[in-house]
Structures are given as C-alpha cells and as structure tokens.
Write a protein that holds these residues in place. Structure first.
Motif, PDB file in Angstrom:
ATOM      1  N   VAL A   3      32.619 -62.831 -82.760  1.00 25.49           N
ATOM      2  CA  VAL A   3      32.335 -61.397 -82.872  1.00 25.49           C
ATOM      3  C   VAL A   3      31.392 -60.996 -81.733  1.00 25.49           C
ATOM      4  CG1 VAL A   3      31.255 -59.610 -84.306  1.00 25.49           C
ATOM      5  CG2 VAL A   3      32.637 -61.426 -85.373  1.00 25.49           C
ATOM      6  N   GLU A  19      25.937 -54.104 -75.095  1.00 30.20           N
ATOM      7  CA  GLU A  19      25.041 -53.011 -74.693  1.00 30.20           C
ATOM      8  C   GLU A  19      25.196 -52.895 -73.185  1.00 30.20           C
ATOM      9  OE1 GLU A  19      20.997 -53.773 -76.554  1.00 30.20           O
ATOM     10  OE2 GLU A  19      22.146 -55.485 -77.231  1.00 30.20           O
ATOM     11  N   ARG A  33      26.020 -45.663 -79.996  1.00 31.95           N
ATOM     12  CA  ARG A  33      25.237 -44.583 -79.401  1.00 31.95           C
ATOM     13  C   ARG A  33      25.178 -44.752 -77.882  1.00 31.95           C
ATOM     14  NH1 ARG A  33      21.212 -48.320 -80.859  1.00 31.95           N
ATOM     15  NH2 ARG A  33      19.950 -48.866 -79.036  1.00 31.95           N
ATOM     16  N   SER A  92      27.961 -50.675 -78.081  1.00 32.80           N
ATOM     17  CA  SER A  92      29.199 -50.714 -78.880  1.00 32.80           C
ATOM     18  C   SER A  92      28.886 -51.245 -80.268  1.00 32.80           C
ATOM     19  CB  SER A  92      30.234 -51.633 -78.229  1.00 32.80           C
ATOM     20  OG  SER A  92      29.995 -52.988 -78.585  1.00 32.80           O
ATOM     21  N   LYS A  93      29.783 -50.992 -81.195  1.00 34.85           N
ATOM     22  CA  LYS A  93      29.705 -51.661 -82.498  1.00 34.85           C
ATOM     23  C   LYS A  93      30.205 -53.102 -82.284  1.00 34.85           C
ATOM     24  CE  LYS A  93      29.813 -47.483 -84.931  1.00 34.85           C
ATOM     25  NZ  LYS A  93      29.293 -46.984 -86.155  1.00 34.85           N
ATOM     26  N   PRO A  94      29.915 -53.972 -83.235  1.00 31.96           N
ATOM     27  CA  PRO A  94      30.368 -55.368 -83.051  1.00 31.96           C
ATOM     28  C   PRO A  94      31.859 -55.487 -83.327  1.00 31.96           C
ATOM     29  CG  PRO A  94      29.088 -55.159 -85.073  1.00 31.96           C
ATOM     30  CD  PRO A  94      29.082 -53.805 -84.443  1.00 31.96           C
ATOM     31  N   ASN A 136      26.085 -59.496 -77.028  1.00 31.81           N
ATOM     32  CA  ASN A 136      25.714 -60.026 -78.336  1.00 31.81           C
ATOM     33  C   ASN A 136      26.872 -60.817 -78.922  1.00 31.81           C
ATOM     34  OD1 ASN A 136      22.997 -58.474 -79.179  1.00 31.81           O
ATOM     35  ND2 ASN A 136      24.316 -57.140 -77.957  1.00 31.81           N
ATOM     36  N   SER A 168      28.204 -63.544 -82.095  1.00 34.57           N
ATOM     37  CA  SER A 168      28.004 -64.314 -83.324  1.00 34.57           C
ATOM     38  C   SER A 168      29.340 -64.934 -83.697  1.00 34.57           C
ATOM     39  CB  SER A 168      27.491 -63.421 -84.455  1.00 34.57           C
ATOM     40  OG  SER A 168      28.467 -62.476 -84.819  1.00 34.57           O
ATOM     41  N   LEU A 173      28.887 -60.495 -91.201  1.00 39.80           N
ATOM     42  CA  LEU A 173      28.688 -60.905 -89.814  1.00 39.80           C
ATOM     43  C   LEU A 173      27.700 -62.061 -89.758  1.00 39.80           C
ATOM     44  CD1 LEU A 173      28.351 -57.445 -88.014  1.00 39.80           C
ATOM     45  CD2 LEU A 173      30.298 -59.015 -87.941  1.00 39.80           C
ATOM     46  N   GLY A 174      27.912 -62.959 -88.818  1.00 43.23           N
ATOM     47  CA  GLY A 174      26.959 -64.047 -88.593  1.00 43.23           C
ATOM     48  C   GLY A 174      25.742 -63.536 -87.830  1.00 43.23           C
ATOM     49  N   ARG A 202      23.441 -63.003 -84.752  1.00 45.23           N
ATOM     50  CA  ARG A 202      23.832 -62.887 -83.346  1.00 45.23           C
ATOM     51  C   ARG A 202      22.763 -63.408 -82.408  1.00 45.23           C
ATOM     52  NH1 ARG A 202      21.372 -57.539 -81.074  1.00 45.23           N
ATOM     53  NH2 ARG A 202      20.250 -56.838 -82.913  1.00 45.23           N
ATOM     54  N   GLU A 262      21.620 -62.612 -78.326  1.00 40.14           N
ATOM     55  CA  GLU A 262      21.841 -61.603 -77.281  1.00 40.14           C
ATOM     56  C   GLU A 262      21.613 -62.249 -75.925  1.00 40.14           C
ATOM     57  OE1 GLU A 262      19.451 -58.103 -77.809  1.00 40.14           O
ATOM     58  OE2 GLU A 262      19.904 -57.328 -75.814  1.00 40.14           O
ATOM     59  N   LYS A 311      14.099 -63.421 -80.893  1.00 39.48           N
ATOM     60  CA  LYS A 311      14.400 -61.989 -80.829  1.00 39.48           C
ATOM     61  C   LYS A 311      13.205 -61.137 -81.242  1.00 39.48           C
ATOM     62  CE  LYS A 311      16.700 -58.212 -80.537  1.00 39.48           C
ATOM     63  NZ  LYS A 311      17.194 -57.710 -79.263  1.00 39.48           N
TER      64      LYS A 311
HETATM   65  P1  ADP Z   1      18.886 -54.428 -79.977  1.00 40.01           P
HETATM   66  O1  ADP Z   1      18.129 -53.386 -79.267  1.00 40.01           O
HETATM   67  O2  ADP Z   1      18.138 -55.180 -80.997  1.00 40.01           O
HETATM   68  O3  ADP Z   1      19.638 -55.302 -79.045  1.00 40.01           O
HETATM   69  P2  ADP Z   1      20.997 -52.612 -80.394  1.00 40.01           P
HETATM   70  O4  ADP Z   1      21.305 -51.772 -81.582  1.00 40.01           O
HETATM   71  O5  ADP Z   1      20.587 -51.943 -79.132  1.00 40.01           O
HETATM   72  O6  ADP Z   1      19.961 -53.669 -80.859  1.00 40.01           O
HETATM   73  O7  ADP Z   1      22.280 -53.464 -80.052  1.00 40.01           O
HETATM   74  C1  ADP Z   1      22.809 -54.364 -80.909  1.00 40.01           C
HETATM   75  C2  ADP Z   1      24.123 -54.834 -80.338  1.00 40.01           C
HETATM   76  O8  ADP Z   1      24.486 -56.019 -81.004  1.00 40.01           O
HETATM   77  C3  ADP Z   1      25.264 -53.864 -80.568  1.00 40.01           C
HETATM   78  O9  ADP Z   1      26.091 -53.840 -79.449  1.00 40.01           O
HETATM   79  C4  ADP Z   1      26.000 -54.446 -81.751  1.00 40.01           C
HETATM   80  O10 ADP Z   1      27.372 -54.170 -81.725  1.00 40.01           O
HETATM   81  C5  ADP Z   1      25.783 -55.912 -81.564  1.00 40.01           C
HETATM   82  N1  ADP Z   1      25.781 -56.676 -82.807  1.00 40.01           N
HETATM   83  C6  ADP Z   1      25.123 -56.388 -83.940  1.00 40.01           C
HETATM   84  N2  ADP Z   1      25.351 -57.330 -84.871  1.00 40.01           N
HETATM   85  C7  ADP Z   1      26.163 -58.262 -84.293  1.00 40.01           C
HETATM   86  C8  ADP Z   1      26.730 -59.490 -84.734  1.00 40.01           C
HETATM   87  N3  ADP Z   1      26.486 -59.976 -85.940  1.00 40.01           N
HETATM   88  N4  ADP Z   1      27.499 -60.166 -83.871  1.00 40.01           N
HETATM   89  C9  ADP Z   1      27.729 -59.706 -82.633  1.00 40.01           C
HETATM   90  N5  ADP Z   1      27.222 -58.561 -82.174  1.00 40.01           N
HETATM   91  C10 ADP Z   1      26.431 -57.842 -82.984  1.00 40.01           C
END
Ligand code: ADP
Ligand code: MG
Length: 488
Positions: free
Chosen positions: A20, A24, A134, A169-171, A210, A212, A221-222, A224, A226, A277
């Motif tokens: 997954v 960003e 966002r 993006s969303k995951p 990111n 996982s 979701l597992g 993650r 970054e 993190k």
């Molecule tokens: P941060 O500032 O802590 O990095 P953000 O909200 O800016 O948090 O970004 C989180 C990113 O991680 C997003 O792109 C989201 O899709 C991704 N993400 C969140 N959960 C997971 C997951 N379990 N596995 C992979 N990607 C994830």
C-alpha cells in the motif's frame, strides 16, 4: 479498494502481502518570484544571488503573500477536481536546519487551500481513481552542500522561500506501475495548467513515499514508513520495492513495523532509518502571527475556473469521440500538452487515422532517436500534415512517403516540393501502368505459365516486379487490379 490484477503482491512462505502506497508530492510552483518575497526563482543561478532579507529571515522582516502563487495553487486544485477552501491558514512548522534561517517553515496544516480531490489513472487494465487528500502551500528550505569542502558545509539560500505545493494522495496506490502513472499524470495536469514545470532533474517535482504492507484479505492498513525526498520515478520505485520487502521480512519473522522516517540510499539501493516518526506536535505548529488567514472570494475562484484549459481527461474523451481514436492512441496523444497541440495542427487538413499512425509511429521514432521534444520536432506539423495528405490522396505511396519523410527530417522541406524535385509522384495513369505490367508479363513467361496452372502465390511476385520496375512509384492498388485482369 477492489482487488486488482495489477496489484503488487509479495509472497513469503505461505503468506501473501499487498503493498500500500501513499505519496506526498512536492511540486514547485511555476512563478517568477517566491511565496512571500519578490526574489527571483530561476534555477541554476549563482548561489545566494536570489535571496532577499525576507528569505534570509532578517529580524523584523514581514512576509507578503504572492497572489500569483495562490492562483497557481487554486488552478492546480481545480485540475485535481478538488474542493477549493475559501479560507485557509498559514502556520509555522518549527524545526532546526542550517538551511532554514527562520527556524520554521511557513506551511499550511489544518486548513489547507485545497481539500479532497481525485486523479484518474489510465492503467493497462482500465481506469483507476486515486484520491487526493489535500494540497497545501508551503515554503521550500535552502540547500546544504556537503561535497565542496571536506570540513565545511555550504548553504545556498536561493531556494529558501520558493513556493511549493504539497499534494497528498490517499493511500490508494498499489503497485510500482501505478506510482509511475500517477506521477506522470500529476505532472501532465500541472503542465497543462502551467502551474509546475514538473522537471524532476531540477527538483521541481519530488516526493515523500509512504509504504506499508498487509496480509491479503486484511482490511486494516499496516503501519507505514515514510521515505523522504525521492527525486525520480525510478528511485521511488526502487525505494518502495526495497521497503515493502523489508517490511514483509520483519512481519514474517514475527516482528512489528515501527512508524519511522527513512532515507533512500540510491547507491546502495536500500532505505535506512533517519528518525522515528515525529508527530505534528513535535513541530509545535501554530498560525503564523505575521499572516492573516487567506480568504478567497467566489469571484476570484470562478475567474480562475473560467480560464482553466481543456485538461488531459477531457481532451482524451474529446479525441475518442470526435476523432474515433482508440483509448490507447488518445492517451499517448494527450499525455503531453505539446504533443496534443501538434496532433491537432496536423489533422486540421487531413485524415485523422493516417495522421495518428504517422505521429505515433515514424515521428515518435525520429524524436526518440534524436532525443528531442515534440516542440523541437525537425518536421513541422504543417509539413507532416501535407505529407499525410499526399498519401491519402494517392499522390505518393506509403513506401515513398517514408523516404520523403526521411528527407523532411533533414530540413523540414515541403513534401510537395520534394516529390516534384525528385519526381516521386505515384504513377496512377492506367495506360502507363499497363505498359509496365505488359513488360513484367513478357519478361517472365515461365512464371506466367506456372501461375495459370494454379500457382497463385506467384501473384505477389508479379506485383513486386511491377513495383520494382516503377521504382516504387506505381500505384499498388491499380497494379493489383490491372494484373488480375491481364492474368485471367
Ligand atoms: P505526515 O505529514 O505525517 O507525513 P500526511 O497526512 O502529510 O502525514 O501524509 C501521509 C501520507 O501517508 C499520505 O500520502 C497517505 O496516503 C499515506 N499513508 C497513510 N497511511 C498509510 C499506510 N498505512 N500505508 C501507506 N501509506 C499511508
Ligand atoms: Mg507529510
């Protein structure tokens, strides 16, 4: 998210894991000046020549928002089919880096300028929509240079304060291929809009990746990890591949993934831990007291909406409907705005299908071979259009057209002129062709006999001979018809 054939699955022992991914993406806003100062942003300038007192964070300096950068962010939000937030807030994200003289980055945290949206990916297996969480505006930091001097680090503040759009993006991504197509699609949309040049070599587009993993069938979701600041699609893919396998190994050995920030070492092809993190509260975010909340009027947003150009998805749809292109062809032609312009120029006065074949076939091969952009094409759209039309009208054969094309590739000459000068016009006069065919028949009495006795394969031989004698200029269709008649 539905199960998809193309998802990246990792097998270990008897277990299968799904990868997954969420990205960003940091996209540098295409703007002549910085987010809160009038300093220029030109890439490759002498170090520290594009630094104002604001960028260098002299005491008492006040940031003033650059309206153009706001417009660029809103346009990008519209391109991502996203919600534009009429009120957004600039916060201070506090941390220490030698190349961050303010001691904080001005960014948007809880109230970004753009909310949820989506991006459509054209995968070989069909379309897939990836959610956008966002888009927020933030300042870039300066650059620390470690490889000039063995003892000292140098700081270049040219980049300090340059406007970035962070597109989260969303995951939703599930494979290396999807990451590739997602980044290219984002870049394509922003280039259409003119909001980011997408130049990855120059760092205009980079991403935190990111990753996982989770056992097949699991809906949770597992945890993650970054991977920070990866600056090419290839490195993103290598980092994800390494990281996903690392995580699977840990889980298979009964371990647990710690949420952490990691770095990708491009030389060793591995990720390694940078820090555990940090949470948002570690940055002690708070609204920047120097900046009022950013409030956009409906009029401001609507003006921008009205001037949004046709974007790749819409253009693709139009190309398919209007020009009857296949989805595959349309994708190729719309992925880059300049290619789509070239295409539309070529087909103004000629056959679409034939033009598409020549652009995606011969022309792309030529550009590839010479490593050129479509804007640098040695053959102008107008001349390619003329060439295609000469084939369409039967003035020259496809075969002759290839050699004319090669000549055009040298000096972009009008194909009509080339044909006249070299006397390449296709022979379509039945009387002339008949003479030619009689010659072939007279010169090959044995073959004619065999043919008449039933060796029908020989027909191709006669056509070939006629074409050869004519120097490739005989109209093949007419040669076929006349030969059939004569040999009956
Ligand atoms: P941060 O500032 O802590 O990095 P953000 O909200 O800016 O948090 O970004 C989180 C990113 O991680 C997003 O792109 C989201 O899709 C991704 N993400 C969140 N959960 C997971 C997951 N379990 N596995 C992979 N990607 C994830
Ligand atoms: Mg982040």
């Amino acid at each position: 998210m539905s199960k998809n054939k193309s998802n990246y699955l990792i097998k270990r022992n008897n277990n299968e894991y799904e990868v997954v991914i969420g990205l960003e993406v940091h996209a540098q806003v295409l703007s002549k000046s910085k987010l809160f100062s009038e300093s220029p942003t030109k890439f490759g300038s002498e170090p520290n020549t594009q630094v104002s007192l604001v960028d260098a964070a002299f005491p008492g300096m006040l940031p003033v928002i650059n309206e153009f950068c706001i417009k660029q962010a809103v346009k990008t939000g519209i391109g991502l089919k996203a919600k534009i937030n009429k009120k957004s807030i600039f916060d201070r994200k506090n941390y220490f880096y030698a190349d961050l003289p303010q001691g904080y980055q001005i960014s948007q945290y809880k109230s970004p300028i753009v909310g949820e949206g989506s991006v459509v990916l054209d995968l070989p297996s069909g379309e897939k929509t990836v959610g956008i969480e966002r888009l927020h505006l933030e300042q870039d930091a300066g650059k620390s240079i470690h490889d000039i001097d063995p003892q000292n680090t140098f700081v270049d503040l040219n980049r300090s304060g340059v406007a970035l759009m962070e597109i989260v993006s969303k995951p939703d991504l599930r494979s290396l291929e999807e990451v590739n197509i997602y980044i290219k699609k984002l870049r394509s949309i922003m280039r259409y809009l003119g909001t980011c040049d997408g130049n990855m070599q120059e760092g205009s587009l980079r991403a935190d990746v990111n990753v996982s993993v989770r056992k097949m069938g699991s809906t949770n979701l597992g945890t993650r990890c970054e991977i920070k600041n990866v600056n090419s699609i290839k490195f993103m893919q290598m980092a994800i591949d390494y990281e996903a396998n690392r995580q699977v190994d840990i889980v298979e050995n009964g371990g647990k993934i710690d949420q952490e920030t990691r770095l990708f070492d491009t030389k060793k092809n591995e990720t390694r831990s940078m820090r555990s993190k940090e949470d948002a509260h570690d940055y002690r975010y708070f609204p920047d007291p120097d900046l009022l909340p950013l409030v956009l009027t409906d009029e401001f947003i609507n003006d921008l909406k009205k001037n949004i150009p046709e974007l790749p998805d819409e253009k693709k749809k139009r190309f398919i409907e209007k020009f009857k292109l296949s989805s595959y062809e349309a994708n190729i032609l719309v992925s880059d705005i300049e290619t789509s312009k070239y295409f539309e120029e070529v087909i103004k006065n000629t056959d679409v299908k034939l033009a598409t074949n020549w652009i995606t076939g011969e022309l792309f091969a030529l550009l590839n071979e010479r490593n050129l952009d479509i804007t640098e094409s040695p053959i102008s759209a107008i001349n390619l259009s003329k060439l295609v039309d000469l084939i369409k009208k039967g003035t020259i054969s496809g075969k002759i057209a290839k050699s004319v094309f090669e000549m055009m590739a040298e000096d972009d000459k009008d194909p009509q002129k080339i044909i006249e000068e070299k006397n390449l016009k296709q022979e379509s006069d039945p009387k002339e062709l008949e003479k030619l065919i009689d010659k072939v028949i007279n010169e090959n009495p044995d073959k004619v006999k065999e043919f008449k006795l039933g060796k029908e394969k020989l027909f191709g031989f006669f056509v070939g001979q006629a074409m050869k004698i004519s120097g490739g200029k005989a109209n093949p269709q007419l040669v076929n018809e006349l030969l059939k008649k004569k040999l009956k």
